[in-house]
Design a protein around this motif. Sequence first.
Motif, PDB file in Angstrom:
ATOM      1  N   THR A  62      41.234  20.161  28.193  1.00 47.00           N
ATOM      2  CA  THR A  62      41.759  19.657  29.466  1.00 47.00           C
ATOM      3  C   THR A  62      43.119  20.269  29.772  1.00 47.00           C
ATOM      4  O   THR A  62      43.388  20.695  30.901  1.00 47.00           O
ATOM      5  CB  THR A  62      41.894  18.119  29.413  1.00 47.00           C
ATOM      6  OG1 THR A  62      40.631  17.551  29.051  1.00 47.00           O
ATOM      7  CG2 THR A  62      42.343  17.572  30.746  1.00 47.00           C
TER       8      THR A  62
ATOM      9  N   SER B 190      38.598  16.947  35.348  1.00 47.31           N
ATOM     10  CA  SER B 190      39.939  16.689  35.877  1.00 47.31           C
ATOM     11  C   SER B 190      39.976  16.613  37.389  1.00 47.31           C
ATOM     12  O   SER B 190      40.981  16.205  37.972  1.00 47.31           O
ATOM     13  CB  SER B 190      40.901  17.784  35.410  1.00 47.31           C
ATOM     14  OG  SER B 190      40.577  19.029  36.020  1.00 47.31           O
TER      15      SER B 190
ATOM     16  N   ALA C 219      36.129  20.476  31.068  1.00 49.38           N
ATOM     17  CA  ALA C 219      37.425  19.810  31.257  1.00 49.38           C
ATOM     18  C   ALA C 219      37.916  19.991  32.690  1.00 49.38           C
ATOM     19  O   ALA C 219      38.493  19.068  33.286  1.00 49.38           O
ATOM     20  CB  ALA C 219      38.445  20.368  30.269  1.00 49.38           C
TER      21      ALA C 219
END
Length: 484
Positions: free
Chosen positions: A354, A409, A405
């Motif tokens: 991430t 997000s 990721a």
Amino acid sequence: MKKKNLVALLLAFAVLIIIIALPNPDTLPVAGQRALAVLAFAVILWVTEAVAYPVSAVMIVSLLAVLIGTSPTVEDPTIVYGTKQGLSMAVDGFSSSAVLLVGGALVLATAMELTGLHRRIALYIMSKVGTKPGALVLGTIIVSFVLALFVPSATARAGTLVPILLGIIAAFGLAKESKLAALLMITAVQSISIWNIGIKTAAAQNMVALGFMEKAFGIDVTWGEWFLYAGPWAILMSVLLYFVMVNLIKPDMSEIKEGVSIKKQLQELGKISGKELRLIIIAGMLLLFWATEGTLHPLDSTTITIIAVAVMLTPIIGIFTWKEVQSKVPWGTLIVFATGISLGTVLLATEGATWLSSNTFEALGVTNMSLVAMIAVLALFNILIHLGFASATSLASAFIPIVIALVGSMEPASFNGPGLVLIMQFVISFGFLLPVSAPQNMLAYGTGTFTMKQLLKSGIPLTVVGYLLILLFSATYWKWVGLL
């Protein structure tokens, strides 16, 4: 160990230590930073091939167990994971059903090899299409597609096709350096790469991506769904490949003798044996159950494959014994595959993926782009970094968690996040440009039948058109069928 490999290994350890020693950003957990350090270490080993892939897997597991095990947990920095938990995370990929699917498919490939059925299928198709260069190109593409249905390893499929093609060249009375040899060999490896994308079970890297997607999104993509998404793209690319090859390399017809006996090679195999017949039935049923997964029955691809393996190992009705299988299956491939899933899972669990995503793609404004523009940037980045990876499985292990990721997000959007991840997996199998872009390329290149320049001349149009088709499908077809 060669000097260059030793240098690469030392470089990998140096980069690992440097990243660990860097000041820890506030937005990145310590465990995440260490996971990224192991990722950098792994990428250097994979790109340089400083050590064998199975050896790199053991190193990666060891580093993850120690480095993550001595790190504070993401949830509560006052608590340390402990090496027991670190090791558990490092081998988490070994429990993935995707590993069982790949293992089962490798056993199926071994059955093809032990019975000689793969060679019979290839020669039979070649015998039906004829001996003119254009017909042989078409036959090579068809054989590649048929083998992709049953053989999950691109290298294994190349290992089947290459000797057959060399035999055809020899039967024509031509040298390995002839234009016909180059034409057929390049067609074979490019077609293998195309159908790595078109068929779910054709390549181990597909299972890597699906393993990550199952953990991250709790979903699975059936064999039929995969073919619905990628099959049309692969069919169009196969048509393109045919026209590219017949126009790129034109053999001197005066050198080619008529009546070359592909049929003679087929006759030398004799009648279909009982084991081959049983394998045809098992493989046919397996393909049928794969294709109807989730529609006509509730069994998933992995369960179906394991059942097929059990049948093949059953006395009297089976194909072989365990003793015959264990010496043929490339167990190191499974270890690397499982370790790659473990590394990606750790990157996601420790928030390393991430953080890396937010500091690369988001910094470039990718998340603010339109869907097609986002896919264009990610796919182009994917193609460029593939130039440094000889293993698509390794590339999937490094890149797919970062894409997951990125999707995670982003704010809920009007497109399907897992679909974007799957499209990036399609692009990971682009191995059209260089001999080092894919193991099957290296295997065929080693025969001396074609030059890097010839491969590049075919690979550039395939890469460009394949990339444009990815964008076209993203704007149209994949939206219509619900992938995006």
